[in-house]
Motif scaffolding. Structure first.
Motif, short mmCIF file in Angstrom:
data_model
loop_
_atom_site.label_atom_id
_atom_site.label_comp_id
_atom_site.label_asym_id
_atom_site.label_seq_id
_atom_site.Cartn_x
_atom_site.Cartn_y
_atom_site.Cartn_z
N ASP A 9 0.84 -1.21 0.00
CA ASP A 9 0.00 0.00 0.00
C ASP A 9 0.87 1.26 0.00
O ASP A 9 0.56 2.25 -0.66
CB ASP A 9 -0.93 0.01 1.23
CG ASP A 9 -2.09 -0.97 1.07
OD1 ASP A 9 -2.45 -1.26 -0.10
OD2 ASP A 9 -2.60 -1.45 2.09
N ALA A 10 1.95 1.20 0.76
CA ALA A 10 2.85 2.35 0.78
C ALA A 10 3.53 2.52 -0.57
O ALA A 10 3.76 3.65 -1.03
CB ALA A 10 3.89 2.19 1.88
N LEU A 11 3.84 1.41 -1.21
CA LEU A 11 4.45 1.48 -2.54
C LEU A 11 3.50 2.14 -3.53
O LEU A 11 3.91 2.98 -4.36
CB LEU A 11 4.82 0.08 -3.01
CG LEU A 11 5.41 -0.04 -4.41
CD1 LEU A 11 6.82 0.53 -4.44
CD2 LEU A 11 5.42 -1.48 -4.89
N TYR A 12 2.23 1.79 -3.45
CA TYR A 12 1.23 2.32 -4.37
C TYR A 12 0.85 3.76 -3.99
O TYR A 12 0.78 4.65 -4.85
CB TYR A 12 0.00 1.41 -4.33
CG TYR A 12 -1.20 1.91 -5.09
CD1 TYR A 12 -1.08 2.42 -6.38
CD2 TYR A 12 -2.48 1.82 -4.53
CE1 TYR A 12 -2.20 2.86 -7.08
CE2 TYR A 12 -3.59 2.26 -5.22
CZ TYR A 12 -3.45 2.79 -6.49
OH TYR A 12 -4.55 3.22 -7.17
N ASP A 13 0.62 3.98 -2.72
CA ASP A 13 0.25 5.29 -2.18
C ASP A 13 -0.94 5.89 -2.93
O ASP A 13 -0.98 7.10 -3.20
CB ASP A 13 1.45 6.25 -2.23
CG ASP A 13 1.26 7.44 -1.30
OD1 ASP A 13 0.41 7.37 -0.40
OD2 ASP A 13 1.94 8.46 -1.51
#
Lengths: 265, 380
Positions: free
Chosen positions: B310-314
């Motif tokens: 999720d952090a990668l996608y943001d």
């Protein structure tokens, strides 16, 4: 040290010995030759005035005479040192306040929409980008001058041989792109995507196999800012009735003015 | 010519003549106005002091023009051989290069262009001109890569480089490179990254015109070795390191550190790490004491590490990653002998079959930050 010589050695000054008038005349002459630091003025010394030691501070606005200048000694290794944000500036009318940069349409980074560029070595314009006559796009990253006012972009192209005037003539827009990809048109009708079309020629002879220029005036007050933006010209080839393969797109000429000084371009 | 007034004209100075009080007053008044070449001082003449004739020479390096200078028509600032305009304080410069329209070269991956075009890699401009669009609005312009399973190299046009100045090899150094991008889709997993992989973001130089071998670069080399990690592994207690050695310290509980690299800048005793994993100062230039080693943080190393997918996608928001270079080593770009490239290693979705599993990312721009610009000689 070549400062003004004393009138006489110390032994000359003896109590009771009269001082001759020539002494006073020399004294008078030398004081008259000195720089008047209160009133200023003009001097033309026959020898150079060399100032070493603690140097000289020119604290007021200093000017060289027409045709004269400031020169560092050859190979001296001396430096003109500019304090923070100081650069040589150009007065209005200076030659370097105005700059024209041509960017070839096939410059590095230029790209056409897939399948709509036939070759990039047209004749008679060697190296031109040759389009297919179906409204294909050509993107040209522009060479720009940082800090200058962007005044005008002009596309030079050569139309292919036509039997009629194309339904839609070539068009172009120029825009800035910020670091996160937002596009800001720099000309054209406000509120639109900013495209400007080549005016429809009055006759086919004024278009067919003719070198043409599409002028793209930039909005007033657009100052190039390479810190945050990159700049592009996006060209759309002709399309519609009578459109044909072979329009050759040569270069975009960008005109900059109001360059204020020797800042990083 | 401007002179101070004579007390008396010539012809009256006979030997019998005795100057009067008026003469001495004029001389005293005059000498009070003249420039003292021995003692110096400050004056504020009401008119400019104009020196023609043989001119004036400033033979002291202490000469200053605090009020500015201006040439008149035909006047020139003429620099002698090897003389240059320098800056009293080092200057910085940032340049943004949009990736709109950039075509990745095939230097790193010979078949990447074929993949790029066959997979529909396209330029992408913002609405309403959606001809190039592959991703829906509101995403902005950039270089869209999808299904490109190998690292790509982007040559840096000279307009975006700041050439090394003439002062020294530290004159105008590249301090950092920042890549701005958006991840357009949350991946199911991520692969082809890690300490041993090609970094997500890298910059490197190769020989330019001076290279006569005609052998293309085979892989990412480091820009003057600054990014060469001598060790990229889990931190271990009492491990030996030498002065100048680089390291990416991670532990099982500090994977986030893998995006940062450090350098040994001081070493006492045997040069061993401590017995416990230190608290690392991750501010570039900040130091960390570890056993008898002192580490200095160089900054981001270009590796893409995020704690979660999720952090990668943001949620498709704009993101940036910065690669810092070690400016204690000369990193001024010698464009006379080298060309420079930015490398991007697109991360792959480990839940999809290769080679069409590249996580869709829209690459907006690259920003170059140059520091320590000492002279007006290195610009492009």
């Amino acid at each position: 040290m070549p400062n003004p010589r004393m009138n006489a050695q110390e032994s000359f000054y003896v109590n009771g010995v009269p001082i001759p008038a020539s002494y006073f005349q020399t004294l008078d002459a030398r004081q008259s030759q000195a720089f008047n630091a209160d009133a200023g003025g003009t001097w033309n010394p026959i020898g150079q005035v060399a100032i070493a030691g603690a140097g000289l501070w020119l604290c007021g606005p200093s000017t060289t005479a027409p045709g004269a200048g400031i020169k560092t000694l050859p190979g001296s290794g001396k430096r003109g040192v500019h304090a923070a944000a100081d650069v040589p500036l150009f007065v209005p009318g200076h030659d370097l306040r105005f700059h024209i940069l041509d960017t070839a349409c096939n410059a590095g980074g230029a790209q056409t929409s897939p399948g709509q560029c036939s070759v990039t070595a047209g004749l008679p314009i060697s190296g031109a980008v040759v389009m297919s006559g179906d409204g294909g796009r050509l993107l040209v990253p522009l060479d720009v001058h940082n800090g200058a006012t962007f005044a005008l972009a002009a596309l030079t192209m050569r139309a292919a041989t036509h039997v009629g005037i194309p339904g839609t003539t070539p068009s172009m827009r120029v825009y800035a792109v910020d670091a996160f990809g937002d596009v800001i048109p720099l000309g054209g009708v406000p509120g639109t995507s900013g495209f400007v079309s080549l005016p429809t020629p009055l006759s086919v002879s004024g278009y067919s196999a003719t070198t043409l220029t599409l002028l793209y005036p930039i909005n007033a007050g657009v100052v190039i800012d390479r810190l945050f933006f990159s700049y592009f010209a996006e060209i759309v080839d002709e399309s519609g009735n009578n459109a044909t393969v072979g329009n050759q797109y040569q270069f975009v000429r960008s005109t900059f003015n109001a360059i204020t000084g020797l800042y990083f371009p | 010519m401007s002179h101070l007034d004579f007390a008396r004209p010539g012809g009256v100075w006979a030997n019998e003549f005795v100057p009067g009080a008026g003469d001495f007053y004029r001389w005293d008044l005059a000498q009070s106005k003249i420039v003292s070449g021995d003692l110096g001082g400050s004056w504020a003449p009401i008119k400019p002091i104009i020196l023609g004739g043989a001119g004036v020479q400033f033979t002291s390096a202490a000469t200053q023009i605090t009020g500015g200078y201006r040439t008149q028509t035909g006047g020139r600032l003429v620099l002698g051989a090897h003389d240059i305009i320098t800056f009293a304080d080092p200057r910085t410069r940032k340049i943004t290069m949009s990736l709109l329209g950039v075509t990745p070269s095939s230097l790193l991956a010979p078949n990447v262009m074929a993949q790029f075009t066959s997979a529909g890699g396209k330029l992408y401009t913002s609405a309403p001109d959606t001809y190039f669009a592959k991703a829906p609005p509101p995403f902005a312009s950039g270089l869209f890569l999808e299904d490109v399973g190998q690292p790509i190299a982007i040559p840096i046009p000279k307009a975006y480089t700041h050439t090394r100045g003439l002062n020294n090899s530290f004159d105008g150094m590249l301090a950092s490179v920042t890549l701005n991008y958006r991840v357009l889709q949350r991946p199911g997993g991520i692969s082809n990254f890690g300490l041993t992989a090609v970094p997500f973001l890298s910059i490197y130089s190769e020989l330019g015109p001076g290279d006569t071998t005609l052998v293309p670069p085979a892989g990412p080399s480091q820009l003057r070795a600054a990014l060469k990690f001598s060790s990229s592994a889990f931190w271990e207690p009492s491990s030996p390191f030498t002065l100048g050695q680089y390291f990416v310290p991670i532990s099982l509980t500090s994977v986030a550190l893998a995006g940062t690299y450090f350098k040994v800048t001081d070493s006492t005793g045997p040069g061993l790490t401590g017995v416990t994993f230190p608290t690392w100062n991750t501010t570039p230039g900040g130091t960390t004491v570890d056993g008898n080693l002192t580490w200095t943080c160089i900054g981001g190393n270009g590796q893409l590490f995020q704690p979660t997918l999720d952090a990668l996608y943001d949620a498709g928001a704009p993101q940036s990653i910065t690669l810092n270079l070690d400016t204690s080593i000369a990193q001024a770009l010698d464009t006379a002998n080298h060309y420079f490239l930015v490398g991007i290693n697109p991360p792959q979705d480990s839940t999809l079959p290769a080679p069409f599993n590249t996580i869709p990312i829209l690459y907006h721009s690259i920003q170059f930050h140059y520091v320590n610009i000492l002279t007006l000689t290195g610009q492009n």
